[in-house]
Design a protein around this motif. Structure first.
Motif, mmCIF file in Angstrom:
data_model
loop_
_atom_site.group_PDB
_atom_site.id
_atom_site.type_symbol
_atom_site.label_atom_id
_atom_site.label_comp_id
_atom_site.label_asym_id
_atom_site.label_seq_id
_atom_site.Cartn_x
_atom_site.Cartn_y
_atom_site.Cartn_z
ATOM 1 N N VAL A 27 -17.891 -0.458 25.620
ATOM 2 C CA VAL A 27 -17.417 0.651 26.061
ATOM 3 C C VAL A 27 -17.521 1.870 24.912
ATOM 4 O O VAL A 27 -17.249 1.699 23.838
ATOM 5 C CB VAL A 27 -16.011 0.789 26.519
ATOM 6 N N GLY A 43 -19.909 0.638 29.428
ATOM 7 C CA GLY A 43 -19.010 1.420 30.047
ATOM 8 C C GLY A 43 -18.631 2.619 29.481
ATOM 9 O O GLY A 43 -19.008 2.688 28.142
ATOM 10 N N ALA A 60 -16.915 -3.619 35.975
ATOM 11 C CA ALA A 60 -17.821 -3.924 34.897
ATOM 12 C C ALA A 60 -18.047 -5.593 34.893
ATOM 13 O O ALA A 60 -19.040 -6.277 34.731
ATOM 14 C CB ALA A 60 -17.717 -3.481 33.702
ATOM 15 N N CYS A 83 -15.251 3.253 33.599
ATOM 16 C CA CYS A 83 -14.993 1.899 33.661
ATOM 17 C C CYS A 83 -13.591 1.334 33.746
ATOM 18 O O CYS A 83 -13.212 0.366 34.167
ATOM 19 C CB CYS A 83 -15.881 1.224 32.532
ATOM 20 N N GLY A 126 -12.461 -2.250 33.184
ATOM 21 C CA GLY A 126 -13.623 -3.201 33.469
ATOM 22 C C GLY A 126 -13.646 -4.040 34.400
ATOM 23 O O GLY A 126 -14.327 -5.046 34.575
ATOM 24 N N ASP A 149 -21.602 1.809 33.678
ATOM 25 C CA ASP A 149 -20.271 2.155 34.468
ATOM 26 C C ASP A 149 -19.594 3.109 34.059
ATOM 27 O O ASP A 149 -18.974 3.364 32.832
ATOM 28 C CB ASP A 149 -19.498 0.790 34.279
#
Length: 277
Positions: free
Chosen positions: A98, A80, A68, A62, A65, A59
């Motif tokens: 992430v 992410g 996501a 992101c 999120g 992603d």
């Protein structure tokens, strides 16, 4: 209303991906951003998941999120990439892995994915370098999906917003834009995304998708969302209050709420080849 750059591709004075100050202004209130921003149509998520060869998703940009988590709920493993550490921390607290970087600078370390998604973030990515990198990290048959919302408040809300914005922030470059902008303008932007994908010659013919839906907002809900948009994230508190007061009064005159028409647009294509390059 003036362009809200996080969600509308297009027209800041510089190339959007070069406007790093605005791009990284959304983490000022990550919790508000996450609570106020709408998610994505389930039909879009399902179409991407079923059209990818596996469940590993990258992603790009992101944020907190929002997208996501929808892909996680659909059974995907999501990584992410997010340049704003504040947004990344919020996403991690909600269970997302992430890494903090711009997509252009991010080092995949040999990792590859079944889908690369960009939810309302691709206009912050260099359009040439971004597509080339997506091609490098996608497995054969993997899907690149760039998508985002286009929305248009009713004139009774959009016009007071624009008037208040002009008064509160007269020097803003966003003031030169029309109050209401046609859907076709944003469809053209997604056509440009598709053109950049096509130019790499590393994807099958790009497709463009459109999902129409609507969402009702109360006065408080809309005033909670507005400060998370790119045109407002960098205003002083007094400027923001002036705009929110005007918009709140406009919504009150409509009975305290309104219905927003959304279109979620996507440019998407499948990686060709027999091995990642």
């Amino acid at each position: 209303m003036p362009t809200l750059p996080r969600e509308q591709p297009g027209s800041s004075p510089a190339e959007p991906h070069e406007a790093r100050r605005m791009a990284e202004s959304f983490g000022e209130d990550a919790q508000r951003y996450d609570q106020a921003r709408p998610g994505y149509p389930d039909t879009l998520v399902t179409r991407i998941v079923t059209g990818s060869p596996g469940s590993d998703v990258l992603d790009v940009g992101c944020g907190t999120g929002i997208a996501a988590r929808q892909f996680q709920a659909a059974g995907c493993t999501v990584l992410g990439i997010e340049p704003d550490a504040r947004m990344a921390d919020f996403a991690r607290a909600r269970g997302l892995q992430v890494e903090v970087a711009t997509f252009e600078a991010w080092q995949p370390g040999g990792r590859t994915f079944d889908a690369v998604i960009a939810a309302q973030s691709w206009h912050w990515v260099d359009p040439v370098a971004g597509v080339a990198k997506a091609a490098r990290v996608l497995r054969p048959g993997g899907r690149l999906a760039i998508f985002g919302h286009v929305y248009e408040p009713p004139p009774e809300v959009a016009e007071p917003f624009a008037a208040a914005y002009r008064q509160a922030a007269p020097d803003s470059p966003l003031n030169g834009q029309p109050t209401r902008r046609p859907l076709g303008l944003y469809q053209a932007a997604y056509e440009k995304f598709a053109d950049k994908i096509r130019e790499t010659e590393q994807f099958n013919a790009p497709e463009q998708w459109r999902f129409d839906w609507e969402q009702s907002y109360t006065r408080d809900q809309w005033l909670d969302l507005l400060p998370t948009t790119g045109g407002l994230t960098q205003l002083r508190p007094d400027q923001l209050d002036q705009i929110l007061d005007a918009v709140g009064s406009a919504i009150d005159s409509l009975g305290g709420g309104f219905t927003m028409n959304y279109s979620t647009l996507a440019a998407t294509a499948v990686r060709v080849g027999t091995s990642a390059s």
